[in-house]
Each structure stands twice: as C-alpha cells, then as structure tokens.
Motif scaffolding. Structure first.
Motif, PDB file in Angstrom:
ATOM      1  N   UNK A  68       0.841  -1.204   0.000  1.00 65.46           N
ATOM      2  CA  UNK A  68       0.000   0.000   0.000  1.00 65.46           C
ATOM      3  C   UNK A  68       0.870   1.245   0.000  1.00 65.46           C
ATOM      4  N   UNK A  69       1.917   1.259   0.847  1.00 61.88           N
ATOM      5  CA  UNK A  69       2.838   2.389   0.858  1.00 61.88           C
ATOM      6  C   UNK A  69       3.511   2.584  -0.488  1.00 61.88           C
ATOM      7  N   UNK A  70       3.938   1.479  -1.102  1.00 61.77           N
ATOM      8  CA  UNK A  70       4.587   1.580  -2.409  1.00 61.77           C
ATOM      9  C   UNK A  70       3.616   2.079  -3.477  1.00 61.77           C
ATOM     10  N   UNK A  71       2.382   1.589  -3.438  1.00 69.08           N
ATOM     11  CA  UNK A  71       1.416   1.962  -4.477  1.00 69.08           C
ATOM     12  C   UNK A  71       1.035   3.430  -4.381  1.00 69.08           C
ATOM     13  N   UNK A  72       0.856   3.936  -3.157  1.00 73.02           N
ATOM     14  CA  UNK A  72       0.520   5.358  -3.004  1.00 73.02           C
ATOM     15  C   UNK A  72       1.666   6.230  -3.504  1.00 73.02           C
ATOM     16  N   UNK A  73       2.903   5.856  -3.169  1.00 71.35           N
ATOM     17  CA  UNK A  73       4.047   6.620  -3.653  1.00 71.35           C
ATOM     18  C   UNK A  73       4.178   6.543  -5.173  1.00 71.35           C
ATOM     19  N   UNK A  74       3.884   5.379  -5.730  1.00 75.37           N
ATOM     20  CA  UNK A  74       3.949   5.213  -7.185  1.00 75.37           C
ATOM     21  C   UNK A  74       2.914   6.099  -7.870  1.00 75.37           C
ATOM     22  N   UNK A  75       1.712   6.172  -7.270  1.00 79.20           N
ATOM     23  CA  UNK A  75       0.668   7.035  -7.810  1.00 79.20           C
ATOM     24  C   UNK A  75       1.079   8.504  -7.724  1.00 79.20           C
ATOM     25  N   UNK A  76       1.618   8.914  -6.583  1.00 81.74           N
ATOM     26  CA  UNK A  76       2.024  10.308  -6.425  1.00 81.74           C
ATOM     27  C   UNK A  76       3.150  10.668  -7.404  1.00 81.74           C
ATOM     28  N   UNK A  77       4.140   9.784  -7.550  1.00 82.34           N
ATOM     29  CA  UNK A  77       5.250  10.061  -8.463  1.00 82.34           C
ATOM     30  C   UNK A  77       4.755  10.205  -9.896  1.00 82.34           C
ATOM     31  N   UNK A  84      -3.332   2.421 -11.421  1.00 87.06           N
ATOM     32  CA  UNK A  84      -2.682   2.674 -10.131  1.00 87.06           C
ATOM     33  C   UNK A  84      -3.716   2.944  -9.044  1.00 87.06           C
ATOM     34  N   UNK A  85      -4.778   3.682  -9.367  1.00 90.07           N
ATOM     35  CA  UNK A  85      -5.825   3.975  -8.385  1.00 90.07           C
ATOM     36  C   UNK A  85      -6.551   2.711  -7.950  1.00 90.07           C
ATOM     37  N   UNK A  86      -6.831   1.824  -8.889  1.00 87.41           N
ATOM     38  CA  UNK A  86      -7.507   0.577  -8.536  1.00 87.41           C
ATOM     39  C   UNK A  86      -6.652  -0.257  -7.579  1.00 87.41           C
TER      40      UNK A  86
END
Length: 737
Positions: A442-451, A516-518
């Motif tokens: 979850x932490x990685x996915x949120x950062x990936x979305x933000x980047x 990424x959002x899904x």
C-alpha cells in the motif's frame, strides 16, 4: 409524540394490554419525545455511518443499526438467563454424546439415519474420549415474546455464532450518538461480562495466541465480516484468515513477522464443513488443512468445535427438544415457538426514513461456557422478523437492554485473586505477515501514484508548449524518457517528437493512472483492519473524490495529489510508530528512493555544461524549488543541486532521507544487516554530490540495490524463507572435486 403513539398502538413490546406504555419503555419514550422524530432519524443516520466505518475489506455492511433499544426487565432477563443456561447445558451434553459414546443413538432417543446422514455431522470429529475443552462453548438463542407475555424459542445457534460482535459494539456506538437514551438510568452494563469472557479466553489459551478466524474475502454471501471484525476489536483479539495459518508438527501456527506463532484458541467464523479440506474436502482456499487433527490432539481449542452446528438441523429439532428429561432430568423451561406463536409475537418500533415502522421482534441472546457454568450476556441484539408487510433489509438491529435491579449482580471484572495472563503482544513482531505485506505494498502503491502524478503535471504543460528553444527541447526529451521509465507511455514514442496531444491520446488509451488507483483502492481494503474507523473514513473519502475525477486523467492530477497528501498526513499523525506503520513507511521510502534514483539517472545523464535542464527538472520533481531558492537564490549549480537531492537528510524528498528512514524502520524490526545496507547505500549516494560527471551508472546501481533490499524485506518478513545462498568460486571447485 401523538403520531408515534398512533403508529405503535399495536406494538405490544411497548404497549401493554390496557394501552399504556410498559414500564421499561417509559424513560426511553420520554427521551425520544425530547429529541423529536426528525432529529432521531438524523441520529440514526449518524449511528449507521459509524457502523459503516468498521466495515473491513471494503465490504458494505449487511445490517443497519436502529437507535431505539429493546428493553427487558430484570425479572424477564433472570428467567431467560436460567432458560438459556438449561438449554445450552442440554445441547452441550447432546453433542458430547453424539461425538463420543453415542448412547442417544443406541437407546433410540435420536434416529441414527437422520443424525448420521446430516451434512453437519462431521465423522472426523468423533473421538473415543472427550476433547480437552467442551465442544460447545458459545451459544446463542433467538426468542420471541408471545401474546401472553411468555417467551418461546425461535432457533438455536450452535455452530458459527452470528451477531456477537454487533451485540458487544452497538451499545458503545449508540451511547455516542444518542446519549439522551443511555442516560435514562438503570441499564446493566456489558463491560463486566465482556471482561470475564476475555479473561476466560486467555486462561483457556494458557499463554498461546487467541484470535477470531474469518473467511475474509473468500467467505460466502451469508458471512458477516463486519460482525467478525467487531468481535475481534471488542475482545482485543487478532482477526486472521485461513491463509495466515500453517500446520507444523500437528499444531496450528500463525505466520508472523517473527516466524510461526503457536495458535492456542480460535473463535471460528467458518462453517465446520469447510474448515479442514484435508479431511472434509471443500474449498482449499477457505479451510485450514490439519485443523481437525490439532483439535483432536488437544493442541487447539476452537469455539465452537467443528460439527456443533448439528442441532441447528431442522429435521433433528423435534427429537432434540425431547432430551431435557433423559440428559438433565428436568423439563424444558424454554419451549419452541409454534407457527401461531410466531404470527402473534410482539412487535417493536423501528426507525426508518419514513418515520416509525412496527415489526415483529426477535431477541438474540448469547451465552458462553466458562469451564464450569454457562454465563449469559446481559444484553444482545433485537432483530426484525420478516413478514409480508415488513421488509427486514430496511430495518436495523436493536440493542437489547437489561434493566438492572437495585442490587448489583456483578463485580467489576474478573476475580482479583487470579489476574489473567494475557499474551505479551508485540505489534511489530506478531503482526500477521499477510497484513504487513498489504501495508508494505500500500505504501509503495501510493508513492507510485504520487510520483506518476507529479511527473505528468511537470510534463503536460512543457509538451503542449511546442517551443523549439534548445532548453525546451532538451526538457521534453528528458521528460518523455522519464515517462517511459515510469511506464506511463510506451518507450517507442518517447523522444523529442512527443507532443502534448500524443501524450493525452496515450493516457486516454492506456489509462495508467486508473490502474494505479484501482491497486491503491484494493490495498486500502485489504489493510482496512489495521486502520482506525476515522482513518479509514478519511482515506476512503479522499480516494472516492480522486476516483470521481479520474475520467479525465489530465485534469484529475491535482485531486490525486491531494489524496496522496491526505494519505501521508493520516499515516504521519494517526498511526502509532510500530506494527503496521513500519511496513507502510518502508514501502513508501523504498518506492520513493527507487523512483528518485531512476528519474535522476535520466535527468543527470549529461556533461556538466548541459546539466542545467535536468537539474531544474530534478528540483521541481522533488518539490524542492522553494527550499532551493531560499538557500541558493535560485542559481542552479551541480554541487548545491546534488547536495539537496542526494545528500540532504533534512529534505523529505532527498535520496538520503529515504535511506535514513528505511534504516530506522529496519533497525526497529531487528533486521540489522539490511539496516546496515541502507546506511551504506545512503553514504555511497551522498558521495556523488561532490561530482557532476558519470552519475547515470551509480544512480542506476542505487535503484537496483533498493530493489534488492525490497526483495530481501519480502523474503525475510512475508515469505518466511531462508535467504538464497550463492556458491563462491572456491565452493564450486570444492564441490566439483
């Protein structure tokens, strides 16, 4: 109030035969009159919003809560308590006999064909001797009030016990939204009974782990995962799934970050038929192989033991109701309700969006075996009974009140002479590996979305400008390469010829942000049991806003960045700095550091005299423009830029900051070797700040080292496998000889 009385004049739960309000309802209706019908409906909506916050795994609650209680007098509950204790004792004796000596079958008290042919009779649980713990330890009964005021049994619950989590939490939620009702006085508290139940569970476990077993996302349509989550929270227990468990040496263990932890007691939310696919068949993903063997060997206590759902079978109920005299030498106190009793049972008022609706009421009361006696919870839940005139899905669950007498019947908590020996719980060490894995990703996915959003916000206006100045052309080439590296567009179209129109067309066709959002939404649901209700509500609201803006991914970028900022703020201000937060933080820092290394390897791949476009984009991408301007008056130079992006531990978006934060998490988890690797990587990259040439290769290598560290974290904490070993050349030669 007059309109309410008109609607409820036929509701004999509240109105007696003389048309007067029954004593227990007097204070309740006085409080309702003061609140008013419109405000009461608003309070009911607020109560159900709180209930929705507790829903795990992204599920929608299957039940609603009704703000009006279902009161019982002390005398009524005293009789029901004795009747439930008697019935639970009889059912327990029946199950012990059917899965043991089977004298009831031999004596003809129960028909063998019906018992042995019933799917809920599990032959694998038949033993020559008694189990270490009673087979029936939890019991619930649904009772109705007949027209003459007496109570009748509607149904038994002896397998999976539904609604106990709601019963233990509804009072607390209702007290916060309707304090006027709870201040009416004379209400018996659930807290002493709950504390005694918790004390009994930990004593039974003898220092082992106690948990609530849920089928999770694999459960069937009838499973109430919200009830199981509420039960775990109310009792202070872990909520685990079959995938969290493994059988070793005949016992069950939970896969945790510190290895396998012995499980001593489980409250099951899975049907006994599906529990052990090794012996029963069924769905392998739902059950736990070797669970039956662990119960038979006495190394696992399960409430209730598989097979205890047998008395719920409709074909056996007429025979079971006749066993009080043979087993207990007593006549049954609580008789089964006939169809006429159910048709004429009492009604109670339910709050709906249209006012108040009278509906037949069923009281569900709960009991547990403390090893010597059956204890009955002084409360429960009231459920509407479906009729042709009443749609039960629109009606809620009621809190069953037991009005207290002047003398206190309970002391506070368990006996002080023998304090409970609770399991020492280290949140980080005993966190289930499944939850740690979900939080990490979850932490990685949120950062990936933000980047991805930051990169697109940087790229779109520059690609749309269409200017042909050398600096602008260089920036477009660098940004297109970064977009391809991030997977936001195909590598074959990355280059100086990429236009804003082509980028928009690619985003519409590929929809990378939507994917990424899904993934973020899926992981939020998967990790929801480790987020408090308020945290979960805030994150889901922000996620919903971002999802609504997604049809146009280009214009949705600010909303998506707002969600990422909300998530980061929630993690920083609301989560304790252990347990799940450590893995959420590690995922964020690994992803941010890896993304930064890969982007800077592209942006800084030039001779010193041509570094300016890449340095400017790097400062913007790291959201450090203001800090750089304040420190260096906006004058771009390799030394200050590289220092801020690579070596500044006070900059939350520098590479050094990511490594330092990662090192701190790994040290707290006892992974000293990995922490040292993070420290060494931080030092190696910080040393690059003194040079302006040949940066691409070491930055690519730094990103590769972070990926390797991520793999090591995954192997150490989530997969629980030994580290892969590579033979050195001398070992290979020695083996060959």
């Amino acid at each position: 109030m007059q309109k309410l009385t008109e609607r409820l004049s036929a509701c004999d739960e509240m109105i007696d035969r003389q048309g007067r309000i029954r004593g227990p309802w007097g204070p309740v209706m006085s409080a309702v009159r003061e609140i008013g019908p419109e405000e009461l409906e608003r309070r009911a909506a607020a109560l159900n919003r709180q209930m929705g916050l507790a829903a795990p795994f992204g599920t929608t609650p299957k039940s609603f809560y009704d703000p009006l209680p279902a009161p019982l007098t002390a005398a009524e509950f005293s009789w029901l308590e004795a009747a439930l204790q008697q019935r639970a004792q009889m059912l327990s004796a029946t199950l012990e006999d059917l899965y043991g000596p089977q004298t009831l079958l031999r004596d003809g008290k129960l028909p063998p064909a019906l018992v042995l042919g019933e799917p809920h009779f599990l032959r694998g649980m038949h033993t020559a001797t008694s189990l270490a713990s009673p087979r029936l330890s939890l019991y619930a009964a649904d009772v109705v009030r007949c027209s003459d005021g007496s109570f009748r049994l509607l149904r038994d619950h002896t397998g999976v016990i539904p609604g106990l989590g709601h019963a233990l939490n509804l009072r607390r939620l209702a007290a916060s939204t309707l304090p006027e009702l709870c201040r009416t006085g004379g209400l018996r508290s659930l807290r002493p009974a709950r504390e005694m139940l918790v004390d009994h569970l930990h004593r039974e476990a003898e220092g082992g782990l106690v948990a609530v077993l849920s089928a999770g996302a694999h459960g069937g349509p009838t499973q109430d995962m919200v009830d199981e989550a509420l039960l775990a929270r109310a009792l202070g227990l872990l909520l685990i799934e079959p995938g969290d468990l493994a059988a070793r040496n005949g016992a069950l263990h939970m896969k945790t970050l510190s290895g396998l932890l012995h499980v001593a007691l489980l409250i099951r939310g899975i049907s006994g038929i599906d529990l052990d696919p090794l012996e029963q068949g069924g769905r392998p993903g739902l059950g736990i192989p070797s669970a039956f063997g662990a119960i038979r060997a006495g190394v696992l206590t399960m409430l209730n033991t598989p097979g205890t759902g047998l008395p719920e079978a409709a074909n056996l109920q007429p025979y079971i109701d006749q066993l009080f005299q043979p087993l207990l030498g007593q006549e049954a106190m609580l008789l089964r309700a006939s169809e006429a009793d159910i048709a004429a049972c009492s009604k109670a008022p339910f709050v709906t969006g249209r006012g108040y609706t009278p509906a037949p009421l069923c009281f569900r009361l709960f009991a547990w075996n403390d090893g010597a006696n059956w204890q009955v919870l002084p409360g429960g839940i009231g459920l509407p009974i479906a009729t042709p005139e009443v749609e039960t899905p629109v009606l809620g669950l009621k809190d069953v009140w037991v009005l207290d007498e002047e003398d206190n019947l309970y002391t506070a908590g368990p006996p002080p002479a023998e304090p409970p020996q609770h399991v020492s719980f280290l949140a980080a060490a005993h966190l289930p590996s499944r939850l740690a894995d979900n939080l990490f990703w979850l932490g990685r996915s949120v950062e990936r979305l933000e980047a991805a959003c930051r990169l697109l916000m940087l790229a779109v206006p520059r690609l749309e400008s269409g200017t042909s100045l050398p600096r602008d052309t260089a920036e477009r080439v660098l940004l297109s390469r970064c977009l391809a590296q991030a997977g936001l567009l195909p590598a074959e179209i990355a280059g100086g010829g990429l236009s804003g129109r082509l980028l928009r067309q690619t985003l519409v066709r590929r929809r990378p942000i939507t994917g990424l959002m899904k993934e973020v939404g899926r992981l939020v649901n998967a990790a929801s049991e480790r987020l408090s209700p308020s945290m979960l509500a805030t994150v889901r609201f922000a996620l919903h806003q971002a999802a609504e803006a997604l049809p146009n991914e280009e214009t949705a970028l600010p909303t998506l960045l707002s969600f990422a900022a909300t998530f980061a703020g929630i993690a920083a201000e609301n989560m304790s700095r252990d347990g799940g937060w450590l893995f959420l933080e590690m995922g964020r820092r690994l992803e941010r550091g890896e993304t930064m290394a890969e982007s800077l390897a592209i942006l800084l791949d030039a001779r010193p005299e041509r570094l300016e476009p890449g340095m400017a984009l790097g400062i913007e991408l790291a959201d450090s423009v203001l800090s750089y301007d304040l420190r260096h008056a906006g004058i771009l130079a390799p030394g200050p830029v590289l220092s801020m992006l690579l070596a500044d531990v006070s900059n939350p978006r520098s590479f050094a900051y990511q490594c330092a934060a990662l090192r701190g998490c790994l040290q707290r988890l006892g992974a000293e070797d990995d922490a040292e690797a993070a420290r060494q990587l931080q030092q190696d990259v910080a040393n690059l700040a003194g040079t302006a040439t040949g940066l691409r290769a070491p930055l690519i290598q730094a990103g590769a080292k972070l990926r390797l560290l991520s793999d090591r974290v995954h192997r150490r904490f989530f997969v629980l496998l030994p580290e892969a070993h590579t033979l050195e050349e001398d070992e290979i030669l020695e083996a060959a000889q």
